[in-house]
Design an enzyme around this catalytic site. Structure first.
Site, PDB file in Angstrom:
ATOM      1  N   LYS A  93       0.996  -1.000  -0.229  1.00 33.20           N
ATOM      2  CA  LYS A  93       0.274   0.246   0.537  1.00 33.20           C
ATOM      3  C   LYS A  93       0.858   1.372   0.065  1.00 33.20           C
ATOM      4  CE  LYS A  93      -3.352   2.941   2.713  1.00 33.20           C
ATOM      5  NZ  LYS A  93      -4.077   2.648   3.966  1.00 33.20           N
ATOM      6  N   ASP A 140      -2.758  10.240   3.522  1.00 32.63           N
ATOM      7  CA  ASP A 140      -4.011   9.584   3.885  1.00 32.63           C
ATOM      8  C   ASP A 140      -4.918  10.557   4.832  1.00 32.63           C
ATOM      9  OD1 ASP A 140      -6.550   8.468   4.022  1.00 32.63           O
ATOM     10  OD2 ASP A 140      -5.947   6.853   5.269  1.00 32.63           O
ATOM     11  N   LYS A 155     -10.490  12.839   7.861  1.00 32.74           N
ATOM     12  CA  LYS A 155      -9.399  11.984   9.390  1.00 32.74           C
ATOM     13  C   LYS A 155      -9.682  14.155  10.085  1.00 32.74           C
ATOM     14  CE  LYS A 155      -6.495   8.449   8.055  1.00 32.74           C
ATOM     15  NZ  LYS A 155      -7.344   7.360   8.641  1.00 32.74           N
ATOM     16  N   ASP A 184       1.444   5.965   5.428  1.00 33.60           N
ATOM     17  CA  ASP A 184       0.424   5.568   5.188  1.00 33.60           C
ATOM     18  C   ASP A 184       0.879   4.870   3.831  1.00 33.60           C
ATOM     19  OD1 ASP A 184      -1.803   3.995   5.596  1.00 33.60           O
ATOM     20  OD2 ASP A 184      -3.211   5.382   4.221  1.00 33.60           O
ATOM     21  N   ASP A 217     -12.192   6.950   3.028  1.00 29.68           N
ATOM     22  CA  ASP A 217     -11.107   6.917   3.754  1.00 29.68           C
ATOM     23  C   ASP A 217     -10.388   4.785   3.706  1.00 29.68           C
ATOM     24  OD1 ASP A 217      -8.831   7.502   5.741  1.00 29.68           O
ATOM     25  OD2 ASP A 217     -10.527   7.450   7.473  1.00 29.68           O
ATOM     26  N   GLU A 255      -9.344   3.431   1.966  1.00 26.83           N
ATOM     27  CA  GLU A 255      -9.182   3.850   0.217  1.00 26.83           C
ATOM     28  C   GLU A 255      -7.740   2.566   0.018  1.00 26.83           C
ATOM     29  OE1 GLU A 255      -7.567   5.571   2.747  1.00 26.83           O
ATOM     30  OE2 GLU A 255      -5.090   5.295   2.891  1.00 26.83           O
ATOM     31  N   ARG A 280      -7.567  -0.590   0.713  1.00 30.62           N
ATOM     32  CA  ARG A 280      -8.143  -1.783  -0.181  1.00 30.62           C
ATOM     33  C   ARG A 280      -8.726  -1.508  -1.390  1.00 30.62           C
ATOM     34  NH1 ARG A 280     -12.653  -1.767   4.355  1.00 30.62           N
ATOM     35  NH2 ARG A 280     -11.311  -0.855   5.439  1.00 30.62           N
TER      36      ARG A 280
HETATM   37  N1  BES Z   1      -4.520   4.388   6.533  1.00 33.36           N
HETATM   38  C1  BES Z   1      -5.579   4.023   7.501  1.00 33.36           C
HETATM   39  C2  BES Z   1      -5.060   2.479   8.552  1.00 33.36           C
HETATM   40  C3  BES Z   1      -4.631   3.633  10.020  1.00 33.36           C
HETATM   41  C4  BES Z   1      -5.015   4.208  10.850  1.00 33.36           C
HETATM   42  C5  BES Z   1      -3.453   2.926   9.738  1.00 33.36           C
HETATM   43  C6  BES Z   1      -4.192   4.466  12.117  1.00 33.36           C
HETATM   44  C7  BES Z   1      -1.844   3.813  10.926  1.00 33.36           C
HETATM   45  C8  BES Z   1      -2.787   4.468  11.180  1.00 33.36           C
HETATM   46  C9  BES Z   1      -5.987   3.597   6.440  1.00 33.36           C
HETATM   47  O1  BES Z   1      -6.451   4.299   5.660  1.00 33.36           O
HETATM   48  C10 BES Z   1      -8.035   3.718   7.523  1.00 33.36           C
HETATM   49  O2  BES Z   1      -8.253   5.152   6.903  1.00 33.36           O
HETATM   50  N2  BES Z   1      -9.044   2.946   7.681  1.00 33.36           N
HETATM   51  C11 BES Z   1      -9.665   3.126   8.593  1.00 33.36           C
HETATM   52  C12 BES Z   1     -10.952   2.252   7.875  1.00 33.36           C
HETATM   53  C13 BES Z   1     -12.031   2.904   8.129  1.00 33.36           C
HETATM   54  C14 BES Z   1     -12.960   3.975   7.533  1.00 33.36           C
HETATM   55  C15 BES Z   1     -13.221   1.173   7.349  1.00 33.36           C
HETATM   56  C16 BES Z   1      -9.541   3.367   9.950  1.00 33.36           C
HETATM   57  O3  BES Z   1      -9.002   2.289  10.236  1.00 33.36           O
HETATM   58  O4  BES Z   1     -10.627   3.874  10.120  1.00 33.36           O
HETATM   59 ZN    ZN Z   2      -5.160   4.767   4.509  1.00 27.37          ZN
HETATM   60 MN    MN Z   3      -8.167   5.402   5.660  1.00 31.75          MN
END
Ligand code: BES
Ligand code: ZN
Ligand code: MN
Length: 477
Positions: free
Chosen positions: A243, A248, A255, A266, A325, A327, A329
């Site tokens: 990834k 992000d 966020k 990220d 968010d 993204e 996947r």
């Molecule tokens: N990049 C984030 C995940 C992340 C969170 C990495 C904290 C490092 C530290 C990912 O893209 C994300 O935002 N995931 C969301 C998924 C949700 C929207 C289903 C999450 O974990 O909140």
């Molecule tokens: Zn992310």
């Molecule tokens: Mn995200």
């Protein structure tokens, strides 16, 4: 700035070493030009030294023309884990110095050298503070062992550097340039070759996930492919997918600042893939490896994708984007589907800072591995154990897949509501849809990709997690 510390190997203690580290277990070399005045055992008893890994007893010694120091360091049970702790402690104690000569302990010198060097990693833009020791001389060490430790530590440091670089610099195009640079350094056509898709090529090629995530940003997306072919014909072809979200923000599903400010890392999974591909040739890995880094910047803007848009992933599957968010996947799905359709791999492993939920489940020290293949899961968990990038296998709970149904598309990118929950699991289930029938594993490294402490082999910021476990898995039979 990667690791600036030089690593040397010599047979005997250099006569001019003014800082010398000696494991508790070994008697002081009588040829040493140091006079302790008291026997080592008495000295250690005086300081009530226990011999634990990480413990250091510092003794001033008379040296020609002044005072030198000997650092007696504990090695605990001598296990690789203990040696890593010991090595990191020794390196850290030598901060600010020009050099240190370290009499190596019995046991695995590769992990010892690797940890000693990793503890010297720093990332600073501007005036550096107290710098790590400039050179470490490993006394009595096996050259090949130290060499491997140095290659692995440098690869981890590269992954950290890439992830620590601010997103104002680190656009997807910049990341692609760094990846191509690695390929060139590995001897171009001989070892590693590179191919990069720009935005137009991604659109034309049907990479709908990368295009959708990238379209909110002024910095367009890239797909990066690095291919390593070993000198001897290989029987196995492994594809690594990383990834590569350079920042992000969440996109329109924005966020909050507190969560956003860490998101330049990220692309840590992509960085690990670049670093691994950069080290395979030097380590003489016997497998064919293709790295795919799916890189985009996830930003909110008038051109950004909207929650409720429907996109078409590589290969034709449609996805209703209910949360921009989620993204990672989307970009990974394109790369996984492309690998399945075009690269004919025996095994596919993806690595991604995918979900905040995995930090809740496993914390900051252990990464998650999901797999459709029990053997593969075990291999990765084992490699994690010996390389110190620890992994715990998580379940792909079939029933939860129902949460990803969409009424208007083939899939939804998030679960609507939280009937099932388990955010890291549903993310893994989403990815599985795109891996085809390949033997596949997914590493969720969101919890372990960053460190909040400057301690042991870790520095604050990016950890380079994944580089050591993947190199271990790909280079040790
Ligand atoms: N990049 C984030 C995940 C992340 C969170 C990495 C904290 C490092 C530290 C990912 O893209 C994300 O935002 N995931 C969301 C998924 C949700 C929207 C289903 C999450 O974990 O909140
Ligand atoms: Zn992310
Ligand atoms: Mn995200």
């Amino acid at each position: 700035m990667p690791i600036e510390t030089a690593a040397l190997v010599v047979a005997d203690v250099p006569a001019d070493a003014d800082l010398l580290a000696v494991p508790y277990s070994s008697e002081l070399n009588p040829a040493l030009a140091v006079d302790l005045h008291v026997p080592v055992a008495d000295l250690l008893a005086h300081y009530e030294a226990k011999g634990e890994a990480g413990e250091i007893v510092e003794v001033p010694v008379a040296r020609e023309g002044g005072v030198g120091r000997v650092l007696f360091y504990g090695v605990g049970d001598g296990s690789p884990r203990a040696l890593r702790r010991a090595a990191a402690a020794v390196s850290r104690r030598a901060r600010g110095r020009e050099g240190i000569a370290v009499v190596v302990p019995d046991g695995d010198v590769t992990v010892f050298a690797e940890a000693a060097l990793l503890a010297c990693y720093f990332f600073k833009i501007g005036t550096p503070g107290k710098k790590p020791v400039a050179a470490i001389t490993f006394v009595g060490a096996d050259e090949q062992g130290v060499r491997r430790g140095r290659i692995v530590a440098r690869a981890v440091a590269l992954a950290r550097d890439l992830a620590n670089t601010p997103a104002s610099v680190k656009t997807p195009a910049w990341l692609a340039d760094r990846a191509v640079e690695q390929a060139v350094e590995q001897g171009g056509g001989q070892g590693v070759t590179a191919r990069v898709w720009d935005e137009e090529q991604l659109k034309a090629g049907g990479f709908g996930g990368l295009v959708a995530v990238g379209m909110g940003s002024a910095n367009p997306p890239r797909l990066i492919q690095l291919s390593y072919t070993p000198a001897e014909p290989a029987t196995r072809h492994v594809v690594l997918v990383g990834k590569g979200i350079t920042f992000d923000s969440g996109g329109l599903s924005l966020k909050p600042t507190a969560n956003m400010k860490t998101q330049k890392t990220d692309m840590a999974g992509g960085a690990a893939v670049i670093a691994v591909l950069g080290a395979l040739a030097e380590l003489g890995a016997p497998v064919r490896v293709t790295g795919l880094i799916a890189s985009a910047e996830n930003m909110p803007s008038g051109t950004a994708q909207r929650p409720s848009d429907v996109i078409t992933q590589y290969g034709g599957r449609t996805v209703e984007v209910l949360n921009t968010d989620a993204e990672g996947r989307l970009v990974l799905a394109d790369a996984l589907a492309y690998a399945d359709a075009e690269l004919d791999p025996d095994v596919v492993v993806d690595i991604a800072t995918l979900t905040g939920a995995i930090t809740v489940a496993l914390g900051r020290d252990v990464g998650a591995v999901y797999s459709t293949d029990d053997d593969l899961a075990k291999q990765l968990v084992d490699a994690g154990q010996s390389s110190d990038d620890k992994l715990w296998r998580m379940p792909l709970i079939e029933d939860y897949a129902a949460g990803l149904r969409s009424s208007i598309a083939d899939l939804s990118n998030v679960e609507i509501g939280s009937t099932y929950g388990g955010g890291s699991i549903t993310a893994a289930l989403f990815l599985r849809e795109f891996a085809g029938k390949r033997s596949w594993a997914h590493l969720d490294i969101a919890g372990v990709g960053r460190s909040t402490v400057d301690e042991g082999v870790l520095a604050k910021g990016a950890t380079g997690f994944g580089v050591r476990v993947l190199l271990e898995w790909l280079t040790k039979p």
